[in-house]
Enzyme design. Structure first.
Site, PDB file in Angstrom:
ATOM      1  N   THR A 290       0.835  -1.207   0.000  1.00 44.26           N
ATOM      2  CA  THR A 290       0.000   0.000   0.000  1.00 44.26           C
ATOM      3  C   THR A 290       0.866   1.253   0.000  1.00 44.26           C
ATOM      4  O   THR A 290       1.981   1.258   0.538  1.00 44.26           O
ATOM      5  CB  THR A 290      -0.900   0.032   1.256  1.00 44.26           C
ATOM      6  OG1 THR A 290      -1.573   1.289   1.344  1.00 44.26           O
ATOM      7  CG2 THR A 290      -0.083  -0.164   2.526  1.00 44.26           C
TER       8      THR A 290
ATOM      9  N   TYR B  58      -1.895   0.240  10.119  1.00 40.59           N
ATOM     10  CA  TYR B  58      -2.086  -0.467   8.847  1.00 40.59           C
ATOM     11  C   TYR B  58      -0.872  -0.282   7.945  1.00 40.59           C
ATOM     12  O   TYR B  58      -0.273  -1.246   7.468  1.00 40.59           O
ATOM     13  CB  TYR B  58      -3.356   0.040   8.156  1.00 40.59           C
ATOM     14  CG  TYR B  58      -3.468  -0.411   6.718  1.00 40.59           C
ATOM     15  CD1 TYR B  58      -3.536  -1.763   6.396  1.00 40.59           C
ATOM     16  CD2 TYR B  58      -3.481   0.522   5.676  1.00 40.59           C
ATOM     17  CE1 TYR B  58      -3.624  -2.183   5.071  1.00 40.59           C
ATOM     18  CE2 TYR B  58      -3.569   0.114   4.360  1.00 40.59           C
ATOM     19  CZ  TYR B  58      -3.642  -1.238   4.062  1.00 40.59           C
ATOM     20  OH  TYR B  58      -3.704  -1.641   2.743  1.00 40.59           O
TER      21      TYR B  58
END
Length: 327
Positions: free
Chosen positions: A117, A141
């Site tokens: 990501t 995250y």
């Protein structure tokens, strides 16, 4: 036909990857615990239910199918949740990935395509990110994904595990043929939330701030069509098969779209107005987050050819009107 183990293959991106793998001549083997995935989304190859923290189950699946590579999508991915429950993210994403990587190496499976990501870059506002941008994640995250990237590099040095890492922001759209699509419970992504509002399934969409330093005052974010995204993953797999070595690739449009642009294009595509209201800015929201993809375009031959707003919204709208999973 060679098999590829697809973790998270019952989820949104993973199910599209399984369809693309089948079309490319592979047999996708879905490994999923169905916590956020759907059994109904597994349509293109064998299904093996299991958890990434269960090493014995992973060893069993590797022995049974003997995949030539792993395509790793399985992860918890909600930024807000990761801040409230960081242990959940480190345990599930990092420990789970480490267990998977160890099982792959033990089974002699030395090709690994990892769905990472752009959250690993953190709060870098109003720049076009590339693979050399500094990584300073600001939530659990993003930090968990960066840690997995580090693990892959260490396992390459120690065991020769070849890997391709993809970093990207928002994924949108759906399979144009409507076989699989985006179906989250609860839903948190802008385009499906917007389509829910059009369909009357939820109250008016809230636009968080319209006074940002952008042409229309709303935040700008990068979106990639899910089919473009999984095409890149297939190219990454072939990159490894060709012996080209480990590599990191960013995937994006380099420009992004504002929230108001998304709303305007949705009205044009669906011929319906999106019920929405303007709310206050959310703490921590950046003005503009976009990624370039020149390395992927030059080295992989990848192009975000479907990643226009009209195409992403049209494909999502088609799925939204008819598609869902029961289990």
């Amino acid at each position: 036909m060679e098999k590829v183990l697809v973790t998270g293959g019952a989820g949104y991106i993973g199910s599209h990857a399984c369809k693309a793998l089948k079309a490319a001549g592979f047999i996708p083997v879905t490994f999923d615990n169905l916590v956020t995935g759907w059994r109904d989304a597994v349509k293109f190859g064998p299904f093996e239910q299991g958890d990434l923290l269960d090493r014995a189950r992973l060893d069993e699946v590797f022995a049974k199918h003997q995949p030539i590579a792993v395509m790793h999508f399985a992860a918890l991915s909600q930024v807000g949740e990761s801040m409230a429950e960081p242990g959940l993210y480190w345990r599930n994403n990092v420990n789970g990935s480490l267990t998977l990587i160890e099982a792959a190496v033990a089974a002699g499976c030395k090709g690994f395509v990892f769905s990472s990501t752009c959250a690993t870059y953190g709060d870098q506002d109003n720049v076009v990110l590339d693979e050399n941008s500094a990584q300073y994640p600001i939530n659990a995250y993003g930090a968990s994904k960066r840690a997995i990237e580090d693990i892959l590099r260490d396992f390459e040095a120690a065991y020769g595990l070849q890997h391709v890492i993809f970093r990207y922001f928002n994924v949108a759209g759906a399979d144009p043929e409507g076989e699989v699509g985006e179906f989250h419970q609860p839903e948190t992504h802008l385009i499906p939330l917007m389509l829910d509002a059009i369909a009357g399934k939820r109250a008016a969409l809230t636009v968080f701030g319209d006074d940002y330093d952008t042409p229309d005052g709303t935040c700008i974010r990068d979106y990639v069509h899910v089919c473009d995204l999984v095409d890149a993953h297939i190219l990454g797999l072939k990159w490894l098969q060709d012996g080209k070595g480990s590599r990191v690739f960013n995937l994006g449009t380099g420009s992004g779209f504002s929230v108001r642009e998304v709303l305007d294009h949705s009205r044009a595509v669906t011929n319906q107005t999106v019920p929405h209201e303007i709310g206050a800015r959310r703490p921590g929201d950046c003005t503009k987050l976009v990624s370039g993809s020149s390395r992927a375009e030059e080295e992989l031959g990848w192009a975000p050819k479907r990643s226009t707003l009209d195409k992403m919204i049209a494909d999502a709208w088609k799925w939204h009107q008819t598609g869902h999973y029961d289990g």
